[in-house]
Design a protein around this motif. Structure first.
Motif, short mmCIF file in Angstrom:
data_model
loop_
_atom_site.label_atom_id
_atom_site.label_comp_id
_atom_site.label_asym_id
_atom_site.label_seq_id
_atom_site.Cartn_x
_atom_site.Cartn_y
_atom_site.Cartn_z
N THR A 1 -13.81 -5.72 -18.69
CA THR A 1 -13.14 -7.03 -18.63
C THR A 1 -12.62 -7.26 -17.22
O THR A 1 -12.01 -6.35 -16.62
N ILE A 2 -12.82 -8.46 -16.70
CA ILE A 2 -12.24 -8.86 -15.43
C ILE A 2 -11.04 -9.77 -15.73
O ILE A 2 -11.15 -10.74 -16.49
N VAL A 3 -9.89 -9.39 -15.16
CA VAL A 3 -8.63 -10.11 -15.41
C VAL A 3 -8.22 -10.85 -14.14
O VAL A 3 -8.04 -10.23 -13.09
N LEU A 4 -8.08 -12.16 -14.24
CA LEU A 4 -7.67 -13.00 -13.12
C LEU A 4 -6.26 -13.54 -13.42
O LEU A 4 -5.93 -13.85 -14.58
N VAL B 1 -10.98 -4.04 -15.87
CA VAL B 1 -10.45 -3.17 -16.92
C VAL B 1 -11.64 -2.73 -17.78
O VAL B 1 -12.40 -3.57 -18.27
N GLY B 2 -11.78 -1.40 -17.93
CA GLY B 2 -12.88 -0.90 -18.76
C GLY B 2 -12.49 0.37 -19.48
O GLY B 2 -11.50 1.03 -19.11
N PRO C 1 -7.58 0.73 -14.53
CA PRO C 1 -7.82 -0.59 -13.95
C PRO C 1 -7.87 -0.48 -12.42
O PRO C 1 -7.16 0.29 -11.80
N ARG C 2 -8.75 -1.30 -11.84
CA ARG C 2 -8.88 -1.30 -10.38
C ARG C 2 -9.12 -2.73 -9.90
O ARG C 2 -9.70 -3.56 -10.61
N SER D 1 5.59 -7.48 -10.10
CA SER D 1 4.77 -6.68 -9.17
C SER D 1 3.36 -6.39 -9.71
O SER D 1 3.10 -6.32 -10.92
N LEU D 2 2.45 -6.19 -8.74
CA LEU D 2 1.06 -5.86 -9.07
C LEU D 2 0.96 -4.50 -9.74
O LEU D 2 0.13 -4.28 -10.64
N GLU D 3 1.79 -3.57 -9.32
CA GLU D 3 1.76 -2.23 -9.91
C GLU D 3 2.08 -2.28 -11.39
O GLU D 3 1.45 -1.59 -12.20
#
Length: 703
Positions: free
Chosen positions: A631-634, A594-595, A600-601, A651-653
């Motif tokens: 930011t990296i989201v886990l 996220v940036g 987000p990807r 869901s991921l979406e």
């Protein structure tokens, strides 16, 4: 387990104890019924009355007529007693019609006070010639005696308990023959017989005993066909009339095994109770049975109406007769009761007790009782009334069928009452057993509740310990400005299998990881603690190469995994000076970047299987450089697979859409808002998996 087995044993013993008590009661009930004590009739007689009221006898024709000295006759010919010369004329007119036999339900024990000779006592001053002429006239009794002598008449006589001088030898009666032995001990016994004047009795063809013989409750159901007066056997009025009509010279009393078996007159025989009584099969009151004496005397009624019929003389005038109760009427003239008895005797439709009544009714009680004893304990209390209802229905249906189809009286009242008592014993036993089982279950539940509370306390302690081994203080590195991070974990149960960790392996490298152990609950939590400890140990020993850390951790964790569990892990090393990120994925969900400069990807890499799936697997690393502010989201799969009340996945979406609204937010805000959105989606639904989120932002060089 032992408690449940003990409760089952106690319940079985209770049921058998109840059955034993019921069987003992059944034996007592049978023992009471076998000798058939008199008090049992108070149970059965109302039942027999019920059958007669519901289906009385249907009388076709009028084989028996009652010449009724009714109120109309009394108004027309004067009050009672009438002159016996008038009664003699009445007998003569009826006899002219050719009846089979005539019987009087009226006694004439004293001379007629209206005879002409009684005038001499009333008027003593009459001259001699008048007195001689009056004295020469026949008395009214003599006139009636002549009429009786010319007709087939039977006079009634009243059997009394009164004491006094009575010589049966001086009383006219039909000869009695005893068949099969001495019958006198079984016949109803009386001490005195009140008869009509000898002049009248000797003129009649026969003399029969009249007795209403009501039961204890005052209802006339049975009448004897023979009685003893002293040591002499006399026939009842009905039997004597049958004897005269049949032309038999005597009547017979037959002795059986248990008393009187029956009586007969010539070829006509009647089965009786052991005391010579017979059951009257009643029909409703019928006006057709009655003819007014006045209509006969004044010639209104043709005497031919009496041809080939049995005639009874009686009275329904007020104060002149008794009106006992019968099964079909609260009041019925006594003369009509005798008429109904004669009707049933002629038609052969008398009621009778079912043959071998004691044996049959004891067997019925035993079968119905055993049905209740066997079946009631097998059913729930709410359904236990069904065997009772079935048993009672069978008993009373059989009793009704015996009456309806064969004119037999079978007692269902005592077997029914006995069955009801047995049901009470069995129901009480079942309820007692159920109460003991309930109390045992309650104790077991209390024990389980205490155990559950203890386990809950232990799980809370385990949760506190589990949460305590995870870093929970945020901000975690308040003295470092190059990066920021935040994490949250929500176990689906008190303890769970998700984990996360982070640490500075040296001055410039941040180690972080997130994992998801297969399974849930205590086993997963224990394996999670093992995974965290061994993985962090591997990271601290090999501080630079994330792929080597993953491979080493796989070997270490697999070696301590006798239960063959596995864990998905995503771990990374962030160089906080440059933003270079090396991460390795062991079967876990890809992280999302996220940036502020784009949507987000997902950061996909080669990755590998979960830890502990393949031994000696060499995990590849993926490299990416984070720009300041990215930011990296886990997260674990409990996020994407969170269910709503309608079973819809988060869901991921939806994760991406939510993160797209949080591009410039801090890690703490990203974690909090994403967790809140997951909760809103679930709408209070029970979580199906642990939820863990870790967000790491690189800030070095950011404005």
């Amino acid at each position: 387990m032992v408690r449940k087995l003990g409760a089952t044993v106690v319940r079985v013993l209770d049921l058998w104890r109840g059955r034993a008590l019921a069987l003992l009661l059944l034996a007592v009930l049978i023992a009471v019924r076998a000798p058939d004590p008199a008090f049992l009739e108070t149970l059965r007689l109302p039942l027999f009355d019920l059958w007669q009221r519901n289906e009385p006898r249907v009388q076709e024709g009028t084989p028996v007529l009652i010449v009724d000295i009714d109120e109309y006759s009394l108004r027309k010919y004067g009050q009672w007693p009438w002159p016996r010369s008038l009664l003699g004329g009445l007998v003569t007119k009826v006899a002219s019609g050719g009846p089979l036999v005539m019987g009087f339900d009226i006694l004439f024990p004293e001379p007629d006070r209206l005879s002409p000779q009684r005038m001499l006592e009333t008027y003593p001053d009459l001259d001699t010639e008048v007195r001689e002429r009056v004295a020469a006239l026949p008395t009214n009794d003599a006139l009636m005696a002549r009429a009786l002598a010319d007709a087939p008449v039977v006079l009634g006589a009243a059997a009394l308990e009164a004491t006094g001088d009575f010589d049966p030898a001086g009383v006219k009666h039909a000869p009695a023959m005893e068949q099969g032995g001495d019958t006198k001990p079984f016949l109803p016994h009386y001490n005195f017989l009140l008869t009509s004047l000898p002049e009248l009795a000797n003129a009649a063809r026969g003399q029969g005993v009249v007795t209403s013989a009501p039961e204890r409750d005052g209802i006339v159901r049975r009448l004897p066909l023979a009685v003893t007066i002293g040591d002499t056997i006399f026939p009842a009025l009905s039997l004597e009339m049958i004897r005269i009509a049949a032309g038999a010279p005597f009547f017979s009393v037959h002795r059986g095994r248990h008393g009187i078996a029956g009586v007969s007159a010539g070829e006509i025989a009647f089965e009786t109770e052991p005391d010579s009584r017979v059951w009257i099969h009643y029909s409703p009151h019928r006006d057709e049975r009655f003819v007014s004496a006045a209509d006969i005397l004044d010639g209104t009624l043709d005497p031919s109406a009496f041809g080939n019929r049995i005639i009874l003389f009686g009275s329904t005038g007020v104060g002149l007769t008794d009106f006992p109760a019968t099964p079909v009427a609260a009041r019925m003239p006594g003369v009509e009761i005798h008429a109904q008895l004669l009707e049933t005797m002629i038609a052969g439709r008398m009621l009778a007790r079912v043959p071998n009544a004691t044996m049959v009714e004891v067997a019925a009680l035993a079968l119905a009782g055993l049905m209740v004893i066997v079946l009631v304990p097998m059913l729930r209390p709410a359904l236990s009334v069904l065997p009772l209802a079935a048993a009672l229905a069978l008993l009373f249906a059989a009793s009704w069928a015996a009456y309806h189809f064969a004119g037999l009286l079978a007692d269902a009242a005592y077997p029914g009452a006995g069955t009801l008592a047995l049901f009470g014993v069995m129901l009480g036993s079942s309820l007692s057993a159920a109460d003991r089982a309930r109390r045992a279950l309650q104790a077991d539940l209390e024990e389980q509740k205490a155990a559950a509370q203890k386990l809950e306390g232990e799980l809370e302690a385990a949760r506190a310990i589990q949460m305590g081994i995870l870093p929970r203080e945020f901000p975690a590195f308040p003295d470092r400005s190059e990066f920021d991070l935040h994490a949250v974990i929500e176990p689906a149960r008190a303890v769970g299998g998700d984990l996360y960790d982070f640490a500075m392996v040296d001055e410039n490298h941040l180690y972080f990881m997130i994992g998801d152990v297969s399974g849930k609950g205590v086993p997963a939590s224990l394996f999670m603690a093992l995974t965290k400890a061994l993985y962090k140990s591997s990271a601290m020993r090999n501080r630079i190469a994330i792929d080597e850390i993953m491979t080493l951790a796989n070997a270490e964790i697999a070696r301590e995994n006798p239960t063959m569990m596995f864990v998905t892990v995503l771990a990374g090393l962030l160089d906080v000076r440059t933003g270079e990120l090396a991460f390795c994925n062991a079967g876990h969900d890809a992280p999302i970047l996220v940036g502020p400069d784009g949507p987000p990807r997902s950061l996909d890499g080669d990755g590998g299987p979960p830890l502990c799936v393949l031994d000696d697997f060499e995990y590849p690393a993926t490299y990416v450089t984070l720009a300041p502010g990215e930011t990296i989201v886990l997260f674990t799969d409990g996020v994407t697979e969170a269910l709503s009340t309608t079973q819809e996945l988060y869901s991921l979406e939806r994760v991406r859409r939510m993160l797209e609204t949080l591009l410039d937010r801090s890690p703490a805000e990203i974690v909090r808002h994403l967790a809140d959105d997951i909760h809103a989606h679930a709408e209070g639904a029970e979580p199906s998996d642990d939820i863990t989120i870790l967000a790491v932002r690189y800030t070095a060089g950011a404005s």
